[in-house]
Design an enzyme around this catalytic site. Structure first.
Site, PDB file in Angstrom:
ATOM      1  N   LYS A   1      43.074  47.903  44.721  1.00  0.00           N
ATOM      2  CA  LYS A   1      43.482  47.280  43.629  1.00  0.00           C
ATOM      3  C   LYS A   1      42.007  47.321  42.441  1.00  0.00           C
ATOM      4  O   LYS A   1      41.349  46.150  42.999  1.00  0.00           O
ATOM      5  CB  LYS A   1      44.804  46.843  43.347  1.00  0.00           C
ATOM      6  CG  LYS A   1      44.846  45.622  43.438  1.00  0.00           C
ATOM      7  CD  LYS A   1      44.195  44.810  42.176  1.00  0.00           C
ATOM      8  CE  LYS A   1      43.595  43.073  42.862  1.00  0.00           C
ATOM      9  NZ  LYS A   1      42.426  42.661  42.194  1.00  0.00           N
TER      10      LYS A   1
ATOM     11  N   ASP B   1      49.771  39.273  44.608  1.00  0.00           N
ATOM     12  CA  ASP B   1      49.638  40.853  44.666  1.00  0.00           C
ATOM     13  C   ASP B   1      50.328  41.788  45.399  1.00  0.00           C
ATOM     14  O   ASP B   1      50.120  42.901  44.812  1.00  0.00           O
ATOM     15  CB  ASP B   1      48.133  41.146  44.727  1.00  0.00           C
ATOM     16  CG  ASP B   1      46.591  40.601  44.122  1.00  0.00           C
ATOM     17  OD1 ASP B   1      48.011  40.209  42.587  1.00  0.00           O
ATOM     18  OD2 ASP B   1      45.719  40.459  43.585  1.00  0.00           O
TER      19      ASP B   1
HETATM   20  C1  LIG Z   1      42.717  37.452  40.756  1.00  0.00           C
HETATM   21  C2  LIG Z   1      43.817  38.498  41.844  1.00  0.00           C
HETATM   22  C3  LIG Z   1      43.773  38.988  40.463  1.00  0.00           C
HETATM   23  O1  LIG Z   1      44.580  40.477  40.778  1.00  0.00           O
HETATM   24  O2  LIG Z   1      43.274  39.230  43.101  1.00  0.00           O
HETATM   25  P1  LIG Z   1      42.144  38.578  43.875  1.00  0.00           P
HETATM   26  O3  LIG Z   1      40.838  38.596  43.454  1.00  0.00           O
HETATM   27  O4  LIG Z   1      42.483  37.892  44.938  1.00  0.00           O
HETATM   28  O5  LIG Z   1      42.210  40.317  44.336  1.00  0.00           O
HETATM   29  C4  LIG Z   1      45.512  37.925  42.095  1.00  0.00           C
HETATM   30  O6  LIG Z   1      46.088  37.248  41.053  1.00  0.00           O
HETATM   31  C5  LIG Z   1      45.448  37.058  43.141  1.00  0.00           C
HETATM   32  O7  LIG Z   1      46.956  37.228  44.080  1.00  0.00           O
HETATM   33  P2  LIG Z   1      46.558  36.701  45.420  1.00  0.00           P
HETATM   34  O8  LIG Z   1      45.177  37.268  46.372  1.00  0.00           O
HETATM   35  O9  LIG Z   1      47.788  37.371  46.146  1.00  0.00           O
HETATM   36  O10 LIG Z   1      46.555  35.168  45.463  1.00  0.00           O
HETATM   37  P3  LIG Z   1      47.625  34.383  46.326  1.00  0.00           P
HETATM   38  O11 LIG Z   1      47.093  34.780  47.987  1.00  0.00           O
HETATM   39  O12 LIG Z   1      49.602  33.935  45.798  1.00  0.00           O
HETATM   40  O13 LIG Z   1      46.994  32.553  46.083  1.00  0.00           O
HETATM   41  C6  LIG Z   1      46.004  32.408  46.289  1.00  0.00           C
HETATM   42  C7  LIG Z   1      45.407  30.934  45.580  1.00  0.00           C
HETATM   43  O14 LIG Z   1      44.938  31.543  44.611  1.00  0.00           O
HETATM   44  C8  LIG Z   1      45.756  30.945  43.629  1.00  0.00           C
HETATM   45  N1  LIG Z   1      46.416  31.586  42.467  1.00  0.00           N
HETATM   46  C9  LIG Z   1      47.114  32.785  43.061  1.00  0.00           C
HETATM   47  C10 LIG Z   1      47.487  33.232  41.897  1.00  0.00           C
HETATM   48  C11 LIG Z   1      48.152  33.119  40.402  1.00  0.00           C
HETATM   49  N2  LIG Z   1      48.499  33.510  39.722  1.00  0.00           N
HETATM   50  N3  LIG Z   1      47.145  31.725  40.104  1.00  0.00           N
HETATM   51  C12 LIG Z   1      47.146  31.196  41.634  1.00  0.00           C
HETATM   52  O15 LIG Z   1      46.127  29.864  41.250  1.00  0.00           O
HETATM   53  C13 LIG Z   1      46.293  29.535  44.340  1.00  0.00           C
HETATM   54  O16 LIG Z   1      45.135  28.642  44.424  1.00  0.00           O
HETATM   55  C14 LIG Z   1      46.395  30.499  45.214  1.00  0.00           C
HETATM   56  O17 LIG Z   1      46.771  29.815  46.702  1.00  0.00           O
END
Ligand SMILES: C[C@@](CO)(OP(=O)(O)O)[C@H](O)COP(=O)(O)OP(=O)(O)OC[C@H]1O[C@@H](n2ccc(N)nc2=O)[C@H](O)[C@@H]1O
Ligand SMILES: Nc1ncnc2c1ncn2[C@@H]1O[C@H](COP(=O)(O)OP(=O)(O)O)[C@@H](O)[C@H]1O
EC number: 2.7.1.148
Length: 285
Positions: A11, A137
């Site tokens: 994504k 996600d």
């Molecule tokens: C930033 C994003 C944007 O799409 O993606 P990635 O960069 O990881 O791909 C997402 O919000 C990432 O989602 P995901 O990778 O599924 O996060 P999770 O496993 O649920 O959480 C990992 C950690 O990120 C933080 N977290 C995550 C989601 C959120 N809305 N708030 C947070 O503060 C928390 O500290 C959590 O412990």
């Protein structure tokens, strides 16, 4: 022996806003996500013994219970009382810890695939609910398409796909921890917020120019400060003619949107001078 295959696409976040830090430690987000045609592939086959076994050609991901596909299989087994085991082969193509949700998409593909392999009859909504227990996600990765994600990312509203275009992805050789990036964000002190409604409207109007103009991600403020090479890749992409450029998720992958195929080889070859991992793909519309 029964076998199923699932594609697990990456994504990108076309727009990512953080509204506030919540009491449970997560951040309240509002973002627009869509899929690109860069994907892992999962092959899942029945194992007569009650065990989850993972293999992959990629040397750099965990193959035990730390793997999100393993966690997805375990969760389905527990909740649905499945006694059989499963062998999952992960053909990995999405860069790891890149902001492209590779692990989340693998978990989503495992949930979709095992629902078929084990004939559990769960609906997409039920799979999304299970997925949310494993990662924010994952519900989006189960549903696919293009969506506005709210809450901690698990509340989805499907919207139209953007107009088809090229997406050039460049991942510098650093691994970024999502938890660390959210942890460093001063959510209450953000001066600028991208307009999610504006991006949704640009998509509805199928205006490629407006989509490019409205790309925005508040997590850039953390990752670009910490890793100047990500900022540099953004600048190089703009100079090489990308129509719009943004960091995806928590980074470090930067994507460039391009409407004309004739621009792709200059962009691709130019970027290869800066980083090894460059991909030119299409949106998955
Ligand atoms: C930033 C994003 C944007 O799409 O993606 P990635 O960069 O990881 O791909 C997402 O919000 C990432 O989602 P995901 O990778 O599924 O996060 P999770 O496993 O649920 O959480 C990992 C950690 O990120 C933080 N977290 C995550 C989601 C959120 N809305 N708030 C947070 O503060 C928390 O500290 C959590 O412990
Ligand atoms: N199937 C998987 N593929 C990739 N990484 C995984 C997987 N399962 C667990 N992980 C772990 O999850 C972390 C984040 O990986 P990934 O989902 O690729 O990143 P991001 O959330 O930035 O898009 C990595 O540190 C990796 O070790």
């Amino acid at each position: 022996m029964n076998k199923v295959y699932e594609k697990a696409p990456a994504k990108i976040n076309l727009s990512l806003d953080v509204l506030r830090k919540r009491d449970d430690g997560y951040h309240e987000v509002e973002m627009i996500m869509t899929m690109v045609d860069l994907a892992d592939r999962l092959e899942m086959s029945e194992l007569p013994r009650d065990q989850i076994v993972l293999s992959s050609q990629a040397g750099f991901i965990p193959l035990d219970e730390k793997n999100l596909a393993f966690q997805a299989a375990r969760l389905l087994k527990e909740r649905c009382g499945v006694k059989q085991g499963v062998y999952i082969h992960l053909d990995k193509h999405i860069p790891v810890a890149a902001g492209l949700a590779g692990g989340s998409s693998d978990a989503a593909a495992a949930l979709r695939g095992l629902n078929r392999l084990w004939q559990l009859g769960l609906t997409t909504a039920q799979l999304e609910e299970l997925g949310a227990e494993l990662g924010s996600d994952i519900p989006f990765c189960i549903r696919g398409g293009t969506a506005i994600a709210r809450g901690r990312g698990e509340q989805l509203e499907t919207i139209d796909n953007p107009p088809q275009c090229w997406v050039v992805l460049a991942k510098p050789p650093i691994n970024v921890s999502t938890a660390e990036v959210y942890g460093k964000l001063r959510a209450n002190e953000l001066k600028e917020h991208p307009s999610i409604a504006g991006m949704a409207d640009a998509i509805k109007r199928q205006s490629f120019a407006d989509i490019c103009a409205r790309l925005g991600n508040v997590l850039e403020s953390v990752t670009l400060d910490r890793y100047p090479e990500v900022r540099q890749i953004k600048e190089v992409m703009m100079k090489l003619g990308a129509d719009g450029v943004l960091m995806s998720g928590s980074g470090p992958t930067v994507f460039g949107l391009v409407s004309k195929e004739s621009k792709i080889s200059r962009l691709y070859n130019g970027l290869r001078g800066f980083c090894k991992e460059v991909y030119a793909v299409r949106l998955l519309t």
